[in-house]
Scaffold this motif. Structure first.
Motif, PDB file in Angstrom:
ATOM      1  N   LEU A 127       0.834  -1.194   0.000  1.00  9.97           N
ATOM      2  CA  LEU A 127       0.000   0.000   0.000  1.00  9.97           C
ATOM      3  C   LEU A 127       0.872   1.248   0.000  1.00  9.97           C
ATOM      4  O   LEU A 127       1.845   1.332   0.752  1.00  9.97           O
ATOM      5  N   PRO A 128       0.534   2.264  -0.808  1.00  9.73           N
ATOM      6  CA  PRO A 128       1.281   3.537  -0.780  1.00  9.73           C
ATOM      7  C   PRO A 128       0.943   4.314   0.492  1.00  9.73           C
ATOM      8  O   PRO A 128      -0.220   4.685   0.709  1.00  9.73           O
ATOM      9  N   ALA A 129       1.929   4.555   1.316  1.00  6.40           N
ATOM     10  CA  ALA A 129       1.696   5.122   2.645  1.00  6.40           C
ATOM     11  C   ALA A 129       1.005   6.482   2.571  1.00  6.40           C
ATOM     12  O   ALA A 129       0.039   6.743   3.306  1.00  6.40           O
ATOM     13  N   MET A 130       1.504   7.383   1.718  1.00  3.31           N
ATOM     14  CA  MET A 130       0.931   8.728   1.666  1.00  3.31           C
ATOM     15  C   MET A 130      -0.525   8.702   1.232  1.00  3.31           C
ATOM     16  O   MET A 130      -1.372   9.425   1.774  1.00  3.31           O
ATOM     17  N   VAL A 131      -0.861   7.846   0.254  1.00  2.00           N
ATOM     18  CA  VAL A 131      -2.254   7.751  -0.208  1.00  2.00           C
ATOM     19  C   VAL A 131      -3.150   7.222   0.919  1.00  2.00           C
ATOM     20  O   VAL A 131      -4.261   7.719   1.140  1.00  2.00           O
ATOM     21  N   VAL A 132      -2.683   6.211   1.655  1.00  2.00           N
ATOM     22  CA  VAL A 132      -3.472   5.666   2.758  1.00  2.00           C
ATOM     23  C   VAL A 132      -3.675   6.715   3.843  1.00  2.00           C
ATOM     24  O   VAL A 132      -4.767   6.837   4.408  1.00  2.00           O
ATOM     25  N   LEU A 133      -2.650   7.484   4.133  1.00  8.77           N
ATOM     26  CA  LEU A 133      -2.773   8.522   5.151  1.00  8.77           C
ATOM     27  C   LEU A 133      -3.774   9.601   4.725  1.00  8.77           C
ATOM     28  O   LEU A 133      -4.577  10.064   5.551  1.00  8.77           O
ATOM     29  N   LEU A 134      -3.744   9.987   3.465  1.00 12.32           N
ATOM     30  CA  LEU A 134      -4.706  10.982   2.983  1.00 12.32           C
ATOM     31  C   LEU A 134      -6.133  10.435   3.021  1.00 12.32           C
ATOM     32  O   LEU A 134      -7.078  11.143   3.390  1.00 12.32           O
ATOM     33  N   LEU A 147      -3.717   9.942  12.624  1.00  8.19           N
ATOM     34  CA  LEU A 147      -2.908   9.637  11.453  1.00  8.19           C
ATOM     35  C   LEU A 147      -1.602   8.953  11.847  1.00  8.19           C
ATOM     36  O   LEU A 147      -1.086   8.107  11.109  1.00  8.19           O
ATOM     37  N   MET A 148      -1.045   9.301  13.004  1.00  6.67           N
ATOM     38  CA  MET A 148       0.183   8.657  13.457  1.00  6.67           C
ATOM     39  C   MET A 148      -0.061   7.198  13.841  1.00  6.67           C
ATOM     40  O   MET A 148       0.822   6.352  13.666  1.00  6.67           O
ATOM     41  N   VAL A 209      12.786   4.095  11.647  1.00  2.70           N
ATOM     42  CA  VAL A 209      11.343   4.305  11.509  1.00  2.70           C
ATOM     43  C   VAL A 209      10.924   5.629  12.132  1.00  2.70           C
ATOM     44  O   VAL A 209      10.039   6.321  11.614  1.00  2.70           O
ATOM     45  N   ALA A 210      11.544   6.011  13.237  1.00  2.00           N
ATOM     46  CA  ALA A 210      11.223   7.301  13.862  1.00  2.00           C
ATOM     47  C   ALA A 210      11.525   8.449  12.906  1.00  2.00           C
ATOM     48  O   ALA A 210      10.750   9.413  12.787  1.00  2.00           O
ATOM     49  N   GLY A 211      12.659   8.365  12.192  1.00  5.95           N
ATOM     50  CA  GLY A 211      12.973   9.395  11.209  1.00  5.95           C
ATOM     51  C   GLY A 211      11.953   9.437  10.082  1.00  5.95           C
ATOM     52  O   GLY A 211      11.548  10.523   9.636  1.00  5.95           O
ATOM     53  N   VAL A 212      11.520   8.266   9.616  1.00  4.05           N
ATOM     54  CA  VAL A 212      10.497   8.216   8.562  1.00  4.05           C
ATOM     55  C   VAL A 212       9.188   8.806   9.058  1.00  4.05           C
ATOM     56  O   VAL A 212       8.511   9.563   8.340  1.00  4.05           O
ATOM     57  N   ALA A 213       8.794   8.498  10.295  1.00  5.23           N
ATOM     58  CA  ALA A 213       7.542   9.012  10.856  1.00  5.23           C
ATOM     59  C   ALA A 213       7.575  10.529  10.964  1.00  5.23           C
ATOM     60  O   ALA A 213       6.584  11.212  10.646  1.00  5.23           O
ATOM     61  N   LEU A 216       7.218  11.959   7.314  1.00  4.68           N
ATOM     62  CA  LEU A 216       5.864  11.850   6.762  1.00  4.68           C
ATOM     63  C   LEU A 216       4.894  12.785   7.463  1.00  4.68           C
ATOM     64  O   LEU A 216       4.049  13.426   6.823  1.00  4.68           O
ATOM     65  N   GLN A 217       5.021  12.854   8.791  1.00  8.99           N
ATOM     66  CA  GLN A 217       4.143  13.753   9.539  1.00  8.99           C
ATOM     67  C   GLN A 217       4.348  15.203   9.123  1.00  8.99           C
ATOM     68  O   GLN A 217       3.383  15.929   8.862  1.00  8.99           O
ATOM     69  N   ALA A 218       5.616  15.620   9.018  1.00  8.27           N
ATOM     70  CA  ALA A 218       5.903  16.992   8.602  1.00  8.27           C
ATOM     71  C   ALA A 218       5.437  17.245   7.175  1.00  8.27           C
ATOM     72  O   ALA A 218       4.943  18.342   6.852  1.00  8.27           O
TER      73      ALA A 218
END
Length: 581
Positions: A127-134, A147-148, A209-213, A216-218
C-alpha cells in the motif's frame, strides 16, 4: 596481572568511544531536552499573539523573532517539537506492538500463522503510505494523532519481517533445542534466548522508523493535511513560513533546521548502533582497548624471536554468549610462519584452529573478538587494527582459501566476474586488463579450458574446479601469506592430491608462506614443514613435521596418530551365515 583481559564495557561505555554514535546521540539528546524544557526556555506560550509584533525580528527574550501572527518563533518551535516528536513516538510504539510479537510468533512457530502473517505483511507493504494517510484523514478526520496511529500500522511490517527473519535463523540453534529439552516453556525460551538476539536490530530499526515518521508527519502538515487542534508543529510552521517566504524567508530556517537535525541524528545513530551494540567501537574505542590490553603484550613468549611473515603470541579469542557472559575458545596460542614455509595447524573439530586463522584475517564471526595477545603480519600489529587498514592487508599480503568451495562462490555471477572484480578493486586495473589476468590465473591453477571456466557459473563447474578457482582468486594479488582452511575436505581423494600438488607448486614457485588448517594428518605429512597441534583451544605440541609425526611427545598427538587407519589390517570378507538345519 598482565594476563587479565580488560573489563567489558556496556553499551553506554561503547557509545562514548564511538565518535559518530556519540555526536548523533548528543544532538538528539539536546533536542529532546530542549523540547521537554519548553515551559522553562520559552518566554511565552506558543499561542500568545500580538499583531503589532508580526514579522518582527529577534529581540531580547525572543532570539528567533515573531511569525506572521506575532507569536514567538522559539516558543512555537519548542512546543511544536513536543507534538512532532510525540507523534513519531506514537507511530513507533504502534509499529513495535504490532510487528515485534507477530514476528517472534511467526518466526518461532511457523506453520499457518507464519503464512497468514507474512501474507498480511506483504499486503500492507504494497500500500502507498501517503495515499493511505490521505484517505484515512478523509475518513477519520484531520487529527494528527489518529494519522500517526495509522502510520504505525503501515510501518509495522518492517519490524515483522526483520524479527521473523532473524528468529527463523535462531530457532534451529542447538542452544534453543537444549532449552526445549530442559523443559523451558516457549515463552521463556523466546524471552531469554530469542529476544536477546533481535533486540539490537529492533533498536536500529526503531531509529530509522522514527525518522520516517517525523518526515511523513511533517510532509502532511506542510501540505496542509495534518492538524493538532491548533497546537504548533514543525510541519505546520514550515507551511506558514512558505506562504510568507517573500516577506520573511528566515522563518523557513528554524523548523527546517529542527527537522533536519533530528532526522539526521536518527539516521547517523542508526548507522552507529550496530558497532555500539556489537562492541565494535570507532577509532577512539580501538585505541582505548589497545591501551587497556597493553599490559598483556610483554609476556615471556612475546620476547622470543618472531617470524618476519606471521607471528602470533598469546592469542586468545572470546565470544559473547546470549546471556551477556563471555566464553574464551582460544587460549594463549603462539604460532610462526616464515616466508617459503608451510605450517600445519592440526586438531579435531572444535579445537580452535579455524578461530585462530580467522583471528589472523580479522574475520571472526559476529560476537567474537581477540580478547588478548598479539598478531604480527610482516611486522605490523593487526589486533585492534581498524577495519579499513585490516582490509588493505587482505589480498596482496594475506589471502584465504576456504573449505566447501561451492558454498563460497556466488551463484548469481560468473566465475570471471567473481575473479575480475577483486582484481580491479585491489590492483586498479581496467576491466580488460583484469579479465586477462583472471584468465592467466585460471591457467596457472591448471584449469584445462580457462575461457570456458571464465564464462561459466558456479553450478556449471565441478567441486575440484571450484577449489582451483578459489585458489586462483586467493593468488590474484600476489599475497605473501596464504591461509588455507581445510582446502581438500569436500573433495574426493584424486582431486585432493591434485589440489595439494597445486598448492605445493605455488608455494615453491612464489616463496609463499602457508598456514594450512586441517585435521588430515596425511595432508600434513605430504605438504607441511612444521606442525602445531591444537586441542581445546591450546597448542599442545609443535615442531617439525618429521618430529611431530614420528616422535610425538604429547599423548593427544599420539592419540591422533593412532586413530589413522593406514596400518590397520583389512577386515575379513563378509560371508552369509548358513541357515540352521
Amino acid at each position: 596481572m598482565s594476563g587479565t583481559p580488560a573489563p567489558r564495557r556496556g553499551v553506554p561505555g561503547r557509545l562514548l568511544c564511538h565518535p559518530l554514535g556519540l555526536a548523533s546521540a548528543l544532538v538528539l539528546g539536546l533536542i529532546v531536552l530542549a523540547v521537554l524544557l519548553a515551559p522553562v526556555l520559552a518566554a511565552q506560550g506558543p499561542g500568545a499573539s500580538e499583531l503589532r509584533d508580526s514579522f518582527r525580528g529577534p529581540s531580547g527574550g525572543h532570539p528567533f523573532g515573531f511569525d506572521s501572527a506575532g507569536r514567538d518563533v522559539l516558543s512555537r518551535l519548542l512546543y511544536g517539537g513536543r507534538t512532532t516528536l510525540g507523534g513519531a513516538v506514537l507511530s513507533v510504539a504502534v509499529a513495535l506492538l504490532l510487528g515485534v510479537p507477530a514476528g517472534l510468533a511467526a518466526g518461532y512457530y511457523g506453520r499457518w500463522f507464519d503464512g497468514v502473517a507474512s501474507w498480511v505483511s506483504d499486503l500492507i507493504m504494497a500500500l502507498p503510505a501517503m495515499v493511505v494517510l490521505l484517505a484515512s484523514r478523509a475518513v477519520l478526520g484531520s487529527t494528527a494523532w489518529v494519522l500517526m496511529v495509522v502510520l504505525g500500522f503501515l510501518v509495522a511490517p518492517a519490524f515483522f519481517r526483520l524479527v521473523r527473519g532473524i528468529v527463523v535463523q535462531v530457532r534451529g540453534e542447538l542452544y534453543v533445542d537444549a532449552a526445549r529439552v530442559s523443559g523451558l516453556r516457549d515463552a521463556r525460551i523466546i524471552s531469554r534466548h530469542v529476544l536477546i538476539v533481535v533486540r539490537g536490530p529492533i533498536i536500529i530499526q526503531t531509529a530509522l522508523v522514527a525518522g520516517v515518521a517525523i518526515g511523513l508527519q511533517a510532509g502532511l502538515e506542510f501540505l496542509g493535511f495534518g492538524g493538532h487542534d491548533g497546537a504548533p508543529t514543525w510541519g505546520a510552521m514550515l507551511n506558514e513560513a512558505f506562504q510568507n517566504i517573500q516577506r520573511a524567508p528566515l522563518l523557513l530556517l528554524w523548523p527546517g533546521l529542527a527537522l533536519g537535525l533530528t532526522s539526521g541524528a536518527l539516521v547517523l545513530l542508526a548507522a552507529a548502533l550496530p558497532d555500539v551494540l556489537e562492541g565494535r567501537g570507532g577509532s577512539t574505542g580501538r585505541a582505548v582497548r589497545r591501551t587497556a590490553e597493553a599490559p598483556v603484550a610483554p609476556e615471556p613468549a612475546a620476547r622470543d624471536e618472531r617470524a618476519a611473515l606471521l607471528s602470533v603470541r598469546g592469542l586468545a579469542v572470546a565470544y559473547t554468549l546470549p546471556d551477556g557472559s563471555d566464553r574464551e575458545v582460544v587460549h594463549g596460542v603462539d604460532l610462526d610462519v616464515r616466508p617459503g614455509e608451510v605450517v600445519g595447524l592440526v586438531g579435531e573439530s572444535g579445537s580452535g584452529k579455524t578461530q585462530t586463522a580467522f583471528s589472523v584475517l580479522g574475520l571472526l564471526p559476529e560476537g567474537g573478538r581477540v580478547s588478548r595477545g598479539s598478531v604480527l603480519i610482516e611486522g605490523q600489529e593487526v589486533v585492534g587494527l581498524p577495519e579499513r587498514r585490516h582490509r588493505a592487508l587482505r589480498g596482496d599480503v594475506v589471502a584465504y582459501v576456504p573449505q566447501e568451495p561451492m558454498s563460497n562462490l556466488d551463484p548469481a555471477f560468473t566465475i570471471g566476474a567473481q575473479l575480475v572484480e577483486p582484481i580491479r578493486c585491489k590492483l586498479g586495473l581496467s576491466r580488460k586488463e583484469a579479465a586477462a589476468r583472471a584468465l592467466e590465473l585460471l591457467r596457472m591453477v591448471e584449469i584445462a579450458d580457462p575461457e570456458r571456466a571464465f564464462r561459466s557459473y558456479p553450478h556449471q563447474i565441478s567441486g575440484g574446479m571450484a577449489q582451483r578457482v578459489l585458489i586462483a582468486g586467493a593468488m590474484s594479488c600476489e599475497p605473501r601469506l596464504l591461509i588455507a582452511d581445510e582446502p581438500t575436505t569436500a573433495l574426493d581423494v584424486r582431486v585432493q592430491a591434485e589440489i595439494l600438488e597445486l598448492l605445493r607448486r605455488l608455494q615453491r614457485e612464489r616463496d609463499l608462506g602457508v598456514l594450512l588448517v586441517t585435521h588430515n594428518l596425511g595432508v600434513v605429512a605430504d605438504l607441511c614443514d612444521r606442525v602445531a597441534v591444537m586441542r581445546e583451544g591450546r597448542i599442545v605440541e609443535s615442531g617439525t613435521a618429521e618430529q611431530v609425526l614420528h616422535a610425538p611427545a604429547d599423548p593427544y598427538t599420539r592419540g591422533l596418530l593412532d586413530a589413522v587407519l593406514d596400518h590397520v589390517p583389512a577386515r575379513p570378507a563378509w560371508r552369509p551365515r548358513k541357515a540352521n538345519a
